[in-house]
Scaffold this motif. Sequence first.
Motif, PDB file in Angstrom:
ATOM      1  N   GLY A  32     -49.982  -2.380  43.847  1.00  0.00           N
ATOM      2  CA  GLY A  32     -48.885  -1.981  42.974  1.00  0.00           C
ATOM      3  C   GLY A  32     -47.539  -2.039  43.663  1.00  0.00           C
ATOM      4  N   LYS A  33     -47.520  -1.766  44.955  1.00  0.00           N
ATOM      5  CA  LYS A  33     -46.264  -1.767  45.709  1.00  0.00           C
ATOM      6  C   LYS A  33     -46.386  -2.743  46.871  1.00  0.00           C
ATOM      7  CE  LYS A  33     -45.043   2.922  44.512  1.00  0.00           C
ATOM      8  NZ  LYS A  33     -44.664   4.235  44.974  1.00  0.00           N
ATOM      9  N   LEU A  34     -45.770  -3.899  46.714  1.00  0.00           N
ATOM     10  CA  LEU A  34     -45.780  -4.887  47.780  1.00  0.00           C
ATOM     11  C   LEU A  34     -44.634  -4.598  48.739  1.00  0.00           C
ATOM     12  CD1 LEU A  34     -46.526  -8.181  45.831  1.00  0.00           C
ATOM     13  CD2 LEU A  34     -48.108  -6.780  47.159  1.00  0.00           C
ATOM     14  N   PRO A  35     -44.822  -4.901  50.011  1.00  0.00           N
ATOM     15  CA  PRO A  35     -43.744  -4.645  50.965  1.00  0.00           C
ATOM     16  C   PRO A  35     -42.608  -5.638  50.811  1.00  0.00           C
ATOM     17  CG  PRO A  35     -45.497  -5.830  52.042  1.00  0.00           C
ATOM     18  CD  PRO A  35     -45.985  -5.511  50.645  1.00  0.00           C
ATOM     19  N   ASN A  36     -41.459  -5.230  51.303  1.00  0.00           N
ATOM     20  CA  ASN A  36     -40.316  -6.115  51.421  1.00  0.00           C
ATOM     21  C   ASN A  36     -40.532  -6.827  52.758  1.00  0.00           C
ATOM     22  OD1 ASN A  36     -37.862  -7.326  51.686  1.00  0.00           O
ATOM     23  ND2 ASN A  36     -36.705  -5.419  51.864  1.00  0.00           N
ATOM     24  N   LEU A  37     -41.092  -8.032  52.710  1.00  0.00           N
ATOM     25  CA  LEU A  37     -41.471  -8.767  53.906  1.00  0.00           C
ATOM     26  C   LEU A  37     -40.259  -9.494  54.475  1.00  0.00           C
ATOM     27  CD1 LEU A  37     -44.173  -9.269  55.420  1.00  0.00           C
ATOM     28  CD2 LEU A  37     -44.323 -11.429  54.168  1.00  0.00           C
ATOM     29  N   ARG A  38     -39.852  -9.122  55.679  1.00  0.00           N
ATOM     30  CA  ARG A  38     -38.758  -9.793  56.389  1.00  0.00           C
ATOM     31  C   ARG A  38     -39.401 -10.694  57.431  1.00  0.00           C
ATOM     32  NH1 ARG A  38     -33.429  -7.779  55.059  1.00  0.00           N
ATOM     33  NH2 ARG A  38     -33.887  -6.326  53.385  1.00  0.00           N
ATOM     34  N   VAL A  39     -39.236 -11.989  57.306  1.00  0.00           N
ATOM     35  CA  VAL A  39     -39.918 -12.951  58.169  1.00  0.00           C
ATOM     36  C   VAL A  39     -38.945 -13.563  59.168  1.00  0.00           C
ATOM     37  CG1 VAL A  39     -41.289 -15.073  58.239  1.00  0.00           C
ATOM     38  CG2 VAL A  39     -41.558 -13.474  56.323  1.00  0.00           C
ATOM     39  N   PHE A  40     -39.370 -13.577  60.433  1.00  0.00           N
ATOM     40  CA  PHE A  40     -38.625 -14.234  61.501  1.00  0.00           C
ATOM     41  C   PHE A  40     -39.583 -15.117  62.281  1.00  0.00           C
ATOM     42  CE2 PHE A  40     -36.238 -10.331  60.707  1.00  0.00           C
ATOM     43  CZ  PHE A  40     -34.994 -10.874  60.434  1.00  0.00           C
ATOM     44  N   ARG A  48     -32.841  -8.973  67.432  1.00  0.00           N
ATOM     45  CA  ARG A  48     -31.488  -8.864  66.860  1.00  0.00           C
ATOM     46  C   ARG A  48     -31.528  -8.027  65.586  1.00  0.00           C
ATOM     47  NH1 ARG A  48     -30.893 -13.914  69.106  1.00  0.00           N
ATOM     48  NH2 ARG A  48     -31.497 -15.150  67.300  1.00  0.00           N
ATOM     49  N   TYR A  49     -32.535  -8.258  64.749  1.00  0.00           N
ATOM     50  CA  TYR A  49     -32.675  -7.493  63.506  1.00  0.00           C
ATOM     51  C   TYR A  49     -32.889  -6.007  63.823  1.00  0.00           C
ATOM     52  CZ  TYR A  49     -34.326  -6.063  58.901  1.00  0.00           C
ATOM     53  OH  TYR A  49     -34.460  -5.428  57.695  1.00  0.00           O
ATOM     54  N   LEU A  50     -33.847  -5.717  64.684  1.00  0.00           N
ATOM     55  CA  LEU A  50     -34.166  -4.321  65.019  1.00  0.00           C
ATOM     56  C   LEU A  50     -32.986  -3.613  65.691  1.00  0.00           C
ATOM     57  CD1 LEU A  50     -37.814  -4.836  66.277  1.00  0.00           C
ATOM     58  CD2 LEU A  50     -37.120  -3.573  64.219  1.00  0.00           C
ATOM     59  N   SER A  51     -32.224  -4.352  66.481  1.00  0.00           N
ATOM     60  CA  SER A  51     -31.073  -3.783  67.191  1.00  0.00           C
ATOM     61  C   SER A  51     -29.857  -3.599  66.294  1.00  0.00           C
ATOM     62  CB  SER A  51     -30.669  -4.693  68.356  1.00  0.00           C
ATOM     63  OG  SER A  51     -31.707  -4.836  69.267  1.00  0.00           O
ATOM     64  N   GLY A  52     -29.896  -4.204  65.113  1.00  0.00           N
ATOM     65  CA  GLY A  52     -28.747  -4.113  64.219  1.00  0.00           C
ATOM     66  C   GLY A  52     -27.590  -4.978  64.671  1.00  0.00           C
ATOM     67  N   GLN A  53     -27.897  -6.039  65.409  1.00  0.00           N
ATOM     68  CA  GLN A  53     -26.856  -6.974  65.836  1.00  0.00           C
ATOM     69  C   GLN A  53     -26.484  -7.868  64.655  1.00  0.00           C
ATOM     70  OE1 GLN A  53     -28.173  -9.137  69.311  1.00  0.00           O
ATOM     71  NE2 GLN A  53     -28.948  -7.275  70.280  1.00  0.00           N
ATOM     72  N   LEU A  64     -34.661  -0.785  58.594  1.00  0.00           N
ATOM     73  CA  LEU A  64     -35.654  -0.815  59.660  1.00  0.00           C
ATOM     74  C   LEU A  64     -37.049  -0.782  59.048  1.00  0.00           C
ATOM     75  CD1 LEU A  64     -34.014   1.617  62.220  1.00  0.00           C
ATOM     76  CD2 LEU A  64     -34.268  -0.862  62.424  1.00  0.00           C
ATOM     77  N   PRO A  65     -37.972  -1.541  59.607  1.00  0.00           N
ATOM     78  CA  PRO A  65     -39.308  -1.639  59.018  1.00  0.00           C
ATOM     79  C   PRO A  65     -40.194  -0.437  59.349  1.00  0.00           C
ATOM     80  CG  PRO A  65     -39.201  -2.949  60.999  1.00  0.00           C
ATOM     81  CD  PRO A  65     -37.804  -2.408  60.766  1.00  0.00           C
ATOM     82  N   TRP A  85     -40.640  -4.859  74.346  1.00  0.00           N
ATOM     83  CA  TRP A  85     -39.260  -4.450  74.047  1.00  0.00           C
ATOM     84  C   TRP A  85     -39.246  -3.299  73.045  1.00  0.00           C
ATOM     85  CZ3 TRP A  85     -36.264  -3.967  69.738  1.00  0.00           C
ATOM     86  CH2 TRP A  85     -34.904  -3.723  69.954  1.00  0.00           C
ATOM     87  N   VAL A  86     -40.004  -3.433  71.964  1.00  0.00           N
ATOM     88  CA  VAL A  86     -40.033  -2.404  70.910  1.00  0.00           C
ATOM     89  C   VAL A  86     -40.491  -1.075  71.488  1.00  0.00           C
ATOM     90  CG1 VAL A  86     -41.194  -1.672  68.773  1.00  0.00           C
ATOM     91  CG2 VAL A  86     -40.315  -4.010  68.979  1.00  0.00           C
ATOM     92  N   LYS A  87     -41.537  -1.092  72.291  1.00  0.00           N
ATOM     93  CA  LYS A  87     -42.102   0.150  72.827  1.00  0.00           C
ATOM     94  C   LYS A  87     -41.159   0.850  73.817  1.00  0.00           C
ATOM     95  CE  LYS A  87     -45.765   0.551  70.473  1.00  0.00           C
ATOM     96  NZ  LYS A  87     -45.960   1.715  69.603  1.00  0.00           N
ATOM     97  N   LYS A  88     -40.178   0.124  74.343  1.00  0.00           N
ATOM     98  CA  LYS A  88     -39.195   0.733  75.253  1.00  0.00           C
ATOM     99  C   LYS A  88     -38.016   1.362  74.511  1.00  0.00           C
ATOM    100  CE  LYS A  88     -40.245  -1.993  79.310  1.00  0.00           C
ATOM    101  NZ  LYS A  88     -39.788  -3.019  80.234  1.00  0.00           N
TER     102      LYS A  88
END
Length: 150
Positions: A32-40, A48-53, A64-65, A85-88
């Motif tokens: 019923g609820k599909l995710p908003n899939l952001r593909v890189f 860059r996406y996660l950092s908000g650059q 943020l996902p 990188w994410v885990k840091k």
Amino acid sequence: MADLDARTVLYIEDDAAYILLVRRALQRSKLGKLPNLRVFTTSEEAIRYLSGQPPYQDRLAHPLPSLLLTDLRLPGKSGLYLVNWVKKQAEFEQMPIVMLTGSALDEDIESAYELGVNFCLVKPAEVEMLVSIIHALSVYWIPPPTKATI
């Protein structure tokens, strides 16, 4: 911790055919609820996406996902580099990470878990197997029903 958007899933994959397979599996999942899939296609772009650059600084347009789904083997920096990188980053410490890989090599899977991946799955080639995985992962973007208070 940063505000994570329960509906956004960041998917890092360089194989266009597999991206299409994932999109098809999402459609077939009949959730019923599909995710908003952001593909890189690269770890660098995902960072860059996660950092908000730029051009991703607007968090309303680029939320943020709630889940990071990544391939192990990517052009440039690997999926393991991205996970490390994410885990840091303190703001992402609670973000679940699922790694899909074409490799069943034990050392790759061990490395992924050592870096903090929640699940490491060998990429299924069939849509129906992928649909099953999507149903299992949907817990990250479909909040549980709330109980009515009496």
